[in-house]
Design a protein around this motif. Structure first.
Motif, PDB file in Angstrom:
ATOM      1  N   PRO A 122       0.804  -1.215   0.000  1.00  8.53           N
ATOM      2  CA  PRO A 122       0.000   0.000   0.000  1.00  8.53           C
ATOM      3  C   PRO A 122       0.842   1.273   0.000  1.00  8.53           C
ATOM      4  CG  PRO A 122       0.092  -0.899   2.218  1.00  8.53           C
ATOM      5  CD  PRO A 122       0.804  -1.882   1.327  1.00  8.53           C
ATOM      6  N   CYS A 123       0.306   2.313  -0.687  1.00 10.77           N
ATOM      7  CA  CYS A 123       0.941   3.627  -0.757  1.00 10.77           C
ATOM      8  C   CYS A 123      -0.006   4.644  -0.127  1.00 10.77           C
ATOM      9  CB  CYS A 123       1.216   4.007  -2.212  1.00 10.77           C
ATOM     10  SG  CYS A 123       2.279   2.839  -3.095  1.00 10.77           S
ATOM     11  N   PHE A 124       0.541   5.587   0.644  1.00 11.52           N
ATOM     12  CA  PHE A 124      -0.283   6.436   1.501  1.00 11.52           C
ATOM     13  C   PHE A 124      -0.206   7.928   1.171  1.00 11.52           C
ATOM     14  CE2 PHE A 124       0.696   2.599   3.903  1.00 11.52           C
ATOM     15  CZ  PHE A 124      -0.563   2.218   4.339  1.00 11.52           C
ATOM     16  N   ASP A 125       0.308   8.274   0.032  1.00 14.03           N
ATOM     17  CA  ASP A 125       0.460   9.686  -0.315  1.00 14.03           C
ATOM     18  C   ASP A 125      -0.844  10.241  -0.881  1.00 14.03           C
ATOM     19  OD1 ASP A 125       3.582   9.722  -0.104  1.00 14.03           O
ATOM     20  OD2 ASP A 125       3.094   7.992  -1.345  1.00 14.03           O
ATOM     21  N   ASN A 126      -0.926  11.564  -1.030  1.00 19.26           N
ATOM     22  CA  ASN A 126      -1.896  12.121  -1.963  1.00 19.26           C
ATOM     23  C   ASN A 126      -1.422  11.723  -3.355  1.00 19.26           C
ATOM     24  OD1 ASN A 126      -3.449  13.306   0.024  1.00 19.26           O
ATOM     25  ND2 ASN A 126      -2.528  15.335  -0.212  1.00 19.26           N
ATOM     26  N   GLN A 127      -2.320  11.159  -4.177  1.00 24.32           N
ATOM     27  CA  GLN A 127      -1.838  10.467  -5.371  1.00 24.32           C
ATOM     28  C   GLN A 127      -2.920  10.384  -6.446  1.00 24.32           C
ATOM     29  OE1 GLN A 127      -0.491   6.938  -3.350  1.00 24.32           O
ATOM     30  NE2 GLN A 127      -2.406   6.771  -2.258  1.00 24.32           N
ATOM     31  N   VAL A 128      -2.472  10.076  -7.645  1.00 19.34           N
ATOM     32  CA  VAL A 128      -3.371   9.887  -8.775  1.00 19.34           C
ATOM     33  C   VAL A 128      -2.845   8.715  -9.595  1.00 19.34           C
ATOM     34  CG1 VAL A 128      -2.132  11.623 -10.160  1.00 19.34           C
ATOM     35  CG2 VAL A 128      -4.460  10.980 -10.788  1.00 19.34           C
ATOM     36  N   ALA A 129      -3.748   7.843 -10.036  1.00 20.32           N
ATOM     37  CA  ALA A 129      -3.376   6.677 -10.838  1.00 20.32           C
ATOM     38  C   ALA A 129      -3.737   6.932 -12.300  1.00 20.32           C
ATOM     39  CB  ALA A 129      -4.086   5.427 -10.328  1.00 20.32           C
ATOM     40  N   THR A 130      -2.984   6.305 -13.199  1.00 17.83           N
ATOM     41  CA  THR A 130      -3.224   6.444 -14.631  1.00 17.83           C
ATOM     42  C   THR A 130      -3.168   5.088 -15.301  1.00 17.83           C
ATOM     43  OG1 THR A 130      -2.169   8.626 -14.642  1.00 17.83           O
ATOM     44  CG2 THR A 130      -2.505   7.559 -16.772  1.00 17.83           C
ATOM     45  N   LEU A 131      -4.244   4.735 -15.988  1.00 24.23           N
ATOM     46  CA  LEU A 131      -4.258   3.561 -16.868  1.00 24.23           C
ATOM     47  C   LEU A 131      -3.913   4.021 -18.272  1.00 24.23           C
ATOM     48  CD1 LEU A 131      -7.515   1.542 -16.058  1.00 24.23           C
ATOM     49  CD2 LEU A 131      -5.176   0.713 -15.807  1.00 24.23           C
ATOM     50  N   ARG A 132      -2.984   3.337 -18.909  1.00 19.38           N
ATOM     51  CA  ARG A 132      -2.711   3.591 -20.329  1.00 19.38           C
ATOM     52  C   ARG A 132      -3.177   2.369 -21.119  1.00 19.38           C
ATOM     53  NH1 ARG A 132       2.311   6.627 -22.922  1.00 19.38           N
ATOM     54  NH2 ARG A 132       0.888   8.291 -22.277  1.00 19.38           N
ATOM     55  N   LEU A 133      -4.100   2.596 -22.048  1.00 20.69           N
ATOM     56  CA  LEU A 133      -4.696   1.533 -22.845  1.00 20.69           C
ATOM     57  C   LEU A 133      -4.346   1.785 -24.305  1.00 20.69           C
ATOM     58  CD1 LEU A 133      -8.181   1.646 -21.086  1.00 20.69           C
ATOM     59  CD2 LEU A 133      -6.260   0.138 -20.545  1.00 20.69           C
ATOM     60  N   ASP A 134      -3.733   0.800 -24.927  1.00 24.60           N
ATOM     61  CA  ASP A 134      -3.250   0.944 -26.304  1.00 24.60           C
ATOM     62  C   ASP A 134      -3.488  -0.368 -27.031  1.00 24.60           C
ATOM     63  OD1 ASP A 134      -2.040   1.627 -28.647  1.00 24.60           O
ATOM     64  OD2 ASP A 134      -0.028   1.885 -27.824  1.00 24.60           O
ATOM     65  N   GLY A 135      -4.551  -0.409 -27.858  1.00 20.10           N
ATOM     66  CA  GLY A 135      -4.926  -1.680 -28.462  1.00 20.10           C
ATOM     67  C   GLY A 135      -5.317  -2.658 -27.366  1.00 20.10           C
ATOM     68  N   ARG A 136      -4.672  -3.841 -27.349  1.00 21.19           N
ATOM     69  CA  ARG A 136      -4.926  -4.807 -26.278  1.00 21.19           C
ATOM     70  C   ARG A 136      -3.818  -4.773 -25.220  1.00 21.19           C
ATOM     71  NH1 ARG A 136      -9.085  -8.304 -26.792  1.00 21.19           N
ATOM     72  NH2 ARG A 136      -8.099 -10.038 -25.687  1.00 21.19           N
ATOM     73  N   ARG A 137      -2.983  -3.738 -25.271  1.00 18.42           N
ATOM     74  CA  ARG A 137      -1.964  -3.554 -24.241  1.00 18.42           C
ATOM     75  C   ARG A 137      -2.495  -2.621 -23.159  1.00 18.42           C
ATOM     76  NH1 ARG A 137       0.620  -3.224 -29.086  1.00 18.42           N
ATOM     77  NH2 ARG A 137       0.593  -0.937 -29.061  1.00 18.42           N
ATOM     78  N   ALA A 138      -2.004  -2.823 -21.930  1.00 17.37           N
ATOM     79  CA  ALA A 138      -2.446  -1.990 -20.811  1.00 17.37           C
ATOM     80  C   ALA A 138      -1.350  -1.925 -19.766  1.00 17.37           C
ATOM     81  CB  ALA A 138      -3.730  -2.542 -20.193  1.00 17.37           C
ATOM     82  N   SER A 139      -1.239  -0.770 -19.132  1.00 15.34           N
ATOM     83  CA  SER A 139      -0.318  -0.612 -18.009  1.00 15.34           C
ATOM     84  C   SER A 139      -0.946   0.380 -17.029  1.00 15.34           C
ATOM     85  CB  SER A 139       1.051  -0.109 -18.474  1.00 15.34           C
ATOM     86  OG  SER A 139       0.934   1.180 -19.081  1.00 15.34           O
ATOM     87  N   VAL A 140      -0.421   0.375 -15.806  1.00 12.13           N
ATOM     88  CA  VAL A 140      -0.926   1.294 -14.787  1.00 12.13           C
ATOM     89  C   VAL A 140       0.250   1.950 -14.091  1.00 12.13           C
ATOM     90  CG1 VAL A 140      -1.058  -0.497 -12.990  1.00 12.13           C
ATOM     91  CG2 VAL A 140      -2.472   1.566 -12.805  1.00 12.13           C
ATOM     92  N   ARG A 141       0.096   3.217 -13.752  1.00  7.66           N
ATOM     93  CA  ARG A 141       1.124   3.972 -13.033  1.00  7.66           C
ATOM     94  C   ARG A 141       0.462   4.727 -11.884  1.00  7.66           C
ATOM     95  NH1 ARG A 141       2.307   7.483 -16.670  1.00  7.66           N
ATOM     96  NH2 ARG A 141       1.464   9.332 -15.623  1.00  7.66           N
ATOM     97  N   LEU A 142       1.152   4.769 -10.769  1.00 14.59           N
ATOM     98  CA  LEU A 142       0.700   5.570  -9.632  1.00 14.59           C
ATOM     99  C   LEU A 142       1.709   6.664  -9.385  1.00 14.59           C
ATOM    100  CD1 LEU A 142      -1.460   5.721  -7.289  1.00 14.59           C
ATOM    101  CD2 LEU A 142       0.317   4.661  -5.867  1.00 14.59           C
ATOM    102  N   ASP A 143       1.221   7.911  -9.259  1.00 19.12           N
ATOM    103  CA  ASP A 143       2.079   9.059  -8.999  1.00 19.12           C
ATOM    104  C   ASP A 143       1.674   9.717  -7.691  1.00 19.12           C
ATOM    105  OD1 ASP A 143       3.789   9.277 -11.424  1.00 19.12           O
ATOM    106  OD2 ASP A 143       1.841   9.438 -12.416  1.00 19.12           O
ATOM    107  N   LYS A 144       2.657  10.124  -6.896  1.00 20.88           N
ATOM    108  CA  LYS A 144       2.418  10.803  -5.625  1.00 20.88           C
ATOM    109  C   LYS A 144       2.867  12.250  -5.723  1.00 20.88           C
ATOM    110  CE  LYS A 144       6.907   9.384  -3.693  1.00 20.88           C
ATOM    111  NZ  LYS A 144       7.573   8.635  -2.609  1.00 20.88           N
ATOM    112  N   THR A 145       2.322  13.080  -4.837  1.00 20.59           N
ATOM    113  CA  THR A 145       2.708  14.484  -4.817  1.00 20.59           C
ATOM    114  C   THR A 145       4.021  14.665  -4.064  1.00 20.59           C
ATOM    115  OG1 THR A 145       1.417  14.893  -2.804  1.00 20.59           O
ATOM    116  CG2 THR A 145       0.321  15.265  -4.908  1.00 20.59           C
ATOM    117  N   ILE A 146       4.842  15.572  -4.562  1.00 16.11           N
ATOM    118  CA  ILE A 146       6.108  15.944  -3.904  1.00 16.11           C
ATOM    119  C   ILE A 146       6.008  17.412  -3.515  1.00 16.11           C
ATOM    120  CG2 ILE A 146       8.599  16.186  -4.184  1.00 16.11           C
ATOM    121  CD1 ILE A 146       7.663  13.291  -4.055  1.00 16.11           C
ATOM    122  N   ALA A 147       6.203  17.688  -2.226  1.00 16.16           N
ATOM    123  CA  ALA A 147       6.037  19.042  -1.708  1.00 16.16           C
ATOM    124  C   ALA A 147       7.209  19.933  -2.112  1.00 16.16           C
ATOM    125  CB  ALA A 147       5.896  19.006  -0.192  1.00 16.16           C
ATOM    126  N   GLY A 148       7.019  21.235  -1.940  1.00 18.12           N
ATOM    127  CA  GLY A 148       8.052  22.215  -2.233  1.00 18.12           C
ATOM    128  C   GLY A 148       7.406  23.555  -2.525  1.00 18.12           C
TER     129      GLY A 148
END
Length: 549
Positions: free
Chosen positions: A507-533
């Motif tokens: 599990p990941c506990f940050d403020n975050q957004v996930a992205t599914l990339r769908l291309d034909g019959r290919r698929a991947s998922v990425r999770l991105d977290k916020t970095i402060a500054g």
């Protein structure tokens, strides 16, 4: 008479290869124009709205647009530095990026609100959608997502922003219940204004097609968790007004934009509201007829995009809460959902606010609790278990075993190609739990599932857990806790899940957004977290990325 202006929006809602809808709120009745299409506003509680329908778009075309009210341009705002709002019509054969997540508290982007929960009780850290919008503006337009799914808790009736709470205090006394929580439609409009009025969010929502589902905090904490909750709430004088306001505001601000132009044409309620200078009585009467459960209407909906079907499964308002038959959906809604899963797709996305699969420990604990609430260990234990259910939010799929079994069987049938060609991936998307993880599902060999079947949970956009809460969640993913919960479930006679799953990320506990990339019959998922500054240093950073198919 003053010049009419935009209060909220524009929001790009439904979009396809040839159609789109643009939602706006204005400060007076007027005619709204986008790309030559005009639509009169309708009025609700002294507020004014329009949903402009755009048809005949060219597949793959990009359309920068302005918004005019009674012929006067009101969007983009004069002197603005943000890129032009644009509609990107979908094109066959083009890859698709789908961002999703849930749980977003509206608060200023300054201290103490940008601190952690452990540094300040008002700390919510950085809003992942705010940072996403900034990153889009500074990045390559070809990398912008095509779709954004908001999977519940778009507004928090029990965690209003400082500005909204101040407005509520100016309107009425906060001594009696519900205190500084939202009471009526006017106060709901304050929450949406605060949530969607941030300039970066406003631009993001004007440019990325957005679909929305509600969850409990859009109405009330623990909404529809159990029959006892409803009996308690129905006895409160203020609840009836809150329920009507919550249902009407959800229909206006969120649900209406989920519908395609064809569905809008078939919607009898919308036909009565569209262009009506004051539709308040119509909507209040309709909401009153539905009641506080909101079960008198199908809120689930579906979208098709070039080989991708996304089925949005409302997991709050269609619940059956009888003690001897708990279900997330009534039979009519479930039948509609099953029909939507039939056909030939490259990818099937099932979006539901509450996770289908929890950590193995919490899954078994919720199944155990449901059996106890049904009386497996006697009436006294059943009453105590009902209180436990509400105290610790046991309201996910595992605590509705009838619905859990039904969805598992549907995944088996679709994944084995018994309801059409087996998709390359079946992805169950959800939020709610304020942490993120990726789980891979495994089914019995004799079932014959060919698809890659996963669950991706992404939460929160902005409402992180404290360190203590994170430790509890981490413990639930450990084997000792899972073994204990499994033993309790068996002692209570809870059914076995009938499938296996393993957490491969999180599990990941940050403020975050996930992205599914769908291309034909290919698929991947990425999770991105916020970095402060500082403002220019804030960014999204990859937590994990994994290929699904």
């Amino acid at each position: 008479m003053g010049v009419t202006d935009l209060v909220l929006g524009p929001l790009l809602r439904y979009a396809s290869e040839s159609e789109a809808t643009i939602w706006v709120e204005t400060d007076g009745p007027c005619e709204v124009e986008v790309l030559g299409r005009r639509e009169p506003t309708f009025g609700v509680g002294g507020h004014h709205y329009a949903l402009v329908r755009l048809e005949g778009l060219e597949p793959g075309g990009s359309y920068e647009y302005e918004v005019s009210l009674d012929g006067e341009r009101r969007w983009p705002e004069p002197g603005g530095e943000l890129p032009a709002s644009a509609i990107q019509a979908f094109a066959p054969g083009r890859s698709l990026d789908v961002c999703f997540g849930s749980c977003r508290v509206a608060a200023p982007h300054e201290e103490p609100y940008t601190l952690t929960q452990d540094q300040s009780e008002d700390g919510y850290e950085l809003d992942a959608l705010h940072v996403l919008a900034r990153q889009m503006i500074e990045g390559d337009r070809d990398e912008w997502p095509e779709l954004l799914f908001l999977l519940g808790d778009q507004v928090y009736v029990d965690e209003a922003s400082p500005w909204a709470r101040e407005q509520i205090r100016r309107r009425r006394s906060t001594e009696p219940a519900p205190g500084e929580e939202v009471l009526d439609f006017e106060e709901y409009t304050l929450l949406y204004r605060e949530s969607w009025g941030d300039p970066l969010l406003r631009w993001l929502l004007s440019t990325v097609s957005t679909s929305m589902l509600w969850d409990d905090h859009d109405m009330s904490d623990d909404w529809n968790i159990s029959r006892s909750w409803h009996e308690e709430m129905e006895a409160k004088e203020w609840w009836h007004e809150r329920a009507i306001a919550g249902i009407v505001s959800y229909w206006v601000y969120q649900h209406l934009g989920n519908l395609s132009p064809r569905e809008l044409d078939e919607d009898e309620l919308y036909a009565r509201v569209r262009g009506n200078p004051d539709a308040t009585a119509i909507l209040r009467e309709w909401a009153h007829g539905i009641g506080g459960t909101a079960a008198g209407m199908r809120w689930s909906f579906c979208r098709d995009l070039d080989g991708v079907r996304a089925v949005f499964m409302d997991s709050r308002a269609a619940r059956v809460l009888e003690p001897d038959r708990r279900s997330i959906f009534d039979d009519e809604v479930w039948g509609w959902l099953v029909e939507r899963c039939e056909g030939d797709f490259d990818h099937l996305l099932l979006a539901t606010t509450v996770p289908f699969l929890l950590s193995p420990g919490f899954d078994r604990l919720e199944a155990w609790n449901e059996r106890l609430c049904e009386g497996a260990w006697g009436g006294l234990v059943a009453r105590a278990s009902e209180k436990l259910r509400r105290a610790v939010d046991f309201d996910h799929w595992a605590s509705f075993q009838l619905s859990f079994r039904r969805l598992r069987e549907l995944l088996e049938e679709v994944g084995a190609g018994r309801r059409g060609r087996a998709p390359a991936t079946i992805a169950v998307l959800s939020g709610d739990v304020h942490h993120a993880y990726l789980a891979e599902m495994g089914f019995r060999p004799e079932v014959g599932v060919e698809s890659s079947v996963v669950q991706v949970v992404c939460s929160p956009y902005r409402n992180p857990l404290s360190k203590r809460e994170q430790r509890v969640v981490r413990a639930a993913f450990k084997r000792p806790f899972a073994a204990l919960a499994r033993g309790l479930a068996r002692l209570a006679g809870a059914p076995e899940p009938g499938l296996g799953w393993r957490t491969v990320e999180g599990p990941c506990f940050d403020n975050q957004v996930a992205t599914l990339r769908l291309d034909g019959r290919r698929a991947s998922v990425r999770l991105d977290k916020t970095i402060a500054g500082e403002e220019h240093e804030r960014r999204l950073e990859k937590s994990f990325e994994r290929r699904l198919a």
